[in-house]
Motif scaffolding. Sequence first.
Motif, PDB file in Angstrom:
ATOM      1  N   GLY A 161      -0.602  -0.960  -9.555  1.00  0.00           N
ATOM      2  CA  GLY A 161      -0.936  -1.236  -8.166  1.00  0.00           C
ATOM      3  C   GLY A 161      -2.064  -2.233  -8.031  1.00  0.00           C
ATOM      4  N   ARG A 162      -3.062  -2.124  -8.893  1.00  0.00           N
ATOM      5  CA  ARG A 162      -4.197  -3.037  -8.827  1.00  0.00           C
ATOM      6  C   ARG A 162      -3.759  -4.482  -9.084  1.00  0.00           C
ATOM      7  NH1 ARG A 162      -9.297  -1.612  -8.823  1.00  0.00           N
ATOM      8  NH2 ARG A 162      -8.783   0.480  -9.586  1.00  0.00           N
ATOM      9  N   GLY A 221       0.771  -1.234   0.000  1.00  0.00           N
ATOM     10  CA  GLY A 221       0.000   0.000   0.000  1.00  0.00           C
ATOM     11  C   GLY A 221       0.799   1.278   0.000  1.00  0.00           C
ATOM     12  N   ASN A 225      -7.705   1.834  -0.760  1.00  0.00           N
ATOM     13  CA  ASN A 225      -8.514   2.548  -1.744  1.00  0.00           C
ATOM     14  C   ASN A 225      -8.865   1.658  -2.927  1.00  0.00           C
ATOM     15  OD1 ASN A 225      -8.520   5.017  -0.305  1.00  0.00           O
ATOM     16  ND2 ASN A 225      -6.467   5.479  -1.057  1.00  0.00           N
ATOM     17  N   LEU A 226      -7.966   0.766  -3.316  1.00  0.00           N
ATOM     18  CA  LEU A 226      -8.219  -0.129  -4.440  1.00  0.00           C
ATOM     19  C   LEU A 226      -9.248  -1.200  -4.107  1.00  0.00           C
ATOM     20  CD1 LEU A 226      -4.583  -0.560  -5.783  1.00  0.00           C
ATOM     21  CD2 LEU A 226      -6.495   0.477  -7.022  1.00  0.00           C
ATOM     22  N   GLU A 268     -10.454   6.774   4.498  1.00  0.00           N
ATOM     23  CA  GLU A 268     -10.383   5.425   3.912  1.00  0.00           C
ATOM     24  C   GLU A 268     -11.417   4.507   4.537  1.00  0.00           C
ATOM     25  OE1 GLU A 268      -5.586   5.753   2.979  1.00  0.00           O
ATOM     26  OE2 GLU A 268      -6.308   4.934   4.882  1.00  0.00           O
ATOM     27  N   ARG A 291     -14.722   5.158   2.948  1.00  0.00           N
ATOM     28  CA  ARG A 291     -14.867   4.547   1.621  1.00  0.00           C
ATOM     29  C   ARG A 291     -15.085   3.040   1.726  1.00  0.00           C
ATOM     30  NH1 ARG A 291     -11.258   8.765   0.489  1.00  0.00           N
ATOM     31  NH2 ARG A 291      -9.344   7.569   0.835  1.00  0.00           N
ATOM     32  N   ASP A 330      -3.113   3.093  -0.419  1.00  0.00           N
ATOM     33  CA  ASP A 330      -3.791   2.836  -1.690  1.00  0.00           C
ATOM     34  C   ASP A 330      -4.274   1.406  -1.824  1.00  0.00           C
ATOM     35  OD1 ASP A 330      -3.843   5.378  -2.843  1.00  0.00           O
ATOM     36  OD2 ASP A 330      -1.779   5.196  -3.531  1.00  0.00           O
ATOM     37  N   GLN A 343      -3.164   4.015  -7.511  1.00  0.00           N
ATOM     38  CA  GLN A 343      -4.447   3.388  -7.820  1.00  0.00           C
ATOM     39  C   GLN A 343      -4.598   3.078  -9.300  1.00  0.00           C
ATOM     40  OE1 GLN A 343      -7.878   5.124  -5.668  1.00  0.00           O
ATOM     41  NE2 GLN A 343      -6.419   6.410  -4.570  1.00  0.00           N
ATOM     42  N   ASN A 344      -3.468   2.908  -9.971  1.00  0.00           N
ATOM     43  CA  ASN A 344      -3.488   2.587 -11.396  1.00  0.00           C
ATOM     44  C   ASN A 344      -3.370   1.076 -11.603  1.00  0.00           C
ATOM     45  OD1 ASN A 344      -3.655   5.346 -12.218  1.00  0.00           O
ATOM     46  ND2 ASN A 344      -1.478   5.566 -11.736  1.00  0.00           N
TER      47      ASN A 344
END
Length: 495
Positions: free
Chosen positions: A331-332, A322, A353-354, A375, A378, A350, A327-328
């Motif tokens: 990273g995913r 993380g 967030n993903l 976070e 979300r 992140d 978040q592109n």
Amino acid sequence: MLRCSDNLPTTLYTAEQVRALDACVIEQHGVPGIQLMLKASRALLSTLEIQWPDCRELQVFCGKGNNAGDAYLLAALAIERDYKVQLWQVGDAPQRGDALSARERAIAAGVSVKAWQGEQPTKGVIVDGLLGTGLQGEVRPRFADAIGAINRSGLPVLAVDVPSGLCSDSGQILGDAVHASVTVCFIGLKRGLFTGAAADCVGHLYFSDLEAPSAAYQNQVPAARHLRLDDCLSALPARARSAHKGHFGHVLIVGGDHGMGGAIMLAAAAAARCGAGLISCATRGEHTTALLANRPEVMVHAVEAPAQLEPLLARASVVVIGPGLGQNDWGRMLLTRTLTFKKPIVLDADALNLLGPKPTLARNAPTVITPHPGEAGRLLDVASTTVQRDRFAAAQDLHLQTGATVLLKGAGTVIADSQGIAVCNYGNPGMASGGMGDVLSGVIGALLAQQLSPGEATCLAACAHGAAADLAAQNGERGLLASDVIDHLRNVLNP
């Protein structure tokens, strides 16, 4: 016995539980309610004498509840000790019960009682006996006006049991709240005094159990526990003299997308300072030189695709993913592969967030997540303000939703797992700067690598991280850097 912030009990209760404790002491153990109020008033007076030994004048603000009763009796005691006392009645006076008896005793002792008409106190110490744990909903206008006058006065404030307007269950301000210098809490410590807005309202905290019999507590399971660093450190075993690096785990830290190499550097440095045997980083190739120059003890690997992660996962005992992950697609993809790892993982920044809203982590291996309120909102698919309204509930909901050990960051860090809820109060406002969360994730990863359970590792990490920040802040909170905290971690974990 009167205890101060340095030696408070570790058991925390809801307001409903404390009312049940109070009723148990009165009904089952035969202690009259007025006697409990007298003991509370003596504890308040002792605190006054400790905190403000030169004070000889009190401005006592009362509502009509039991904490007002405590304040009435304090006023009576203070008169006997030759204090100058002005008692301000806000709203209706008590009409029955122990609070009425306490008011009558105060008047009989010669306390001057006046209906508050908006007067602004200018001298002495203010005693806040306006509103207690029974407050439901937002503070009514008349009391809000009195709270405003107290806060504007600039005078020191002693709050009775809980600062008026602060929810004793959640730490939320219910419209307006007194910003006390000192709070004296009775019977059972209320959990809302340890998180959220409580940091701005409670001040220095004292506690008295009012000599309640220990048997009264036997049927009440605490709603939370207050963490102490020394207790958490006991989870760290002593190192054998014959130990080698293989005994202390291998932490793999995954992150550092383009332009975000600093985050993974901080996490790696923290893991190294907290005793992990080996640390590897999987990051963008552009960061390898800087990472090696900054922390040569760490093994750094350029990873551009999930396939390159495979041999690193095979050697790791814990993964932290993380810090700087982004978040592109890069990273995913790395997160998707990491979630299948059969050993402990820490999900931060992140990585959270993903995951998207309301994720279900179908993992059989230990998992720790470390959201800040945004976070967490979300993940729960609610506003961050909803999270902050009840941080205990939010952390518990996240644990139930994900099955993970949850560390909800913020003032009064809340940790939720299958063992219950804990709250950590180490740390300071200087930590409101970039990179602090990256350091924390590295600390948790290192402790997991040393065979602590997820709960043990997370609780100790929260305490050690905050305590190290408190040491770093001795030179000032403003300008405190995440790397300053790293410099103190080794000392904190080796008392």
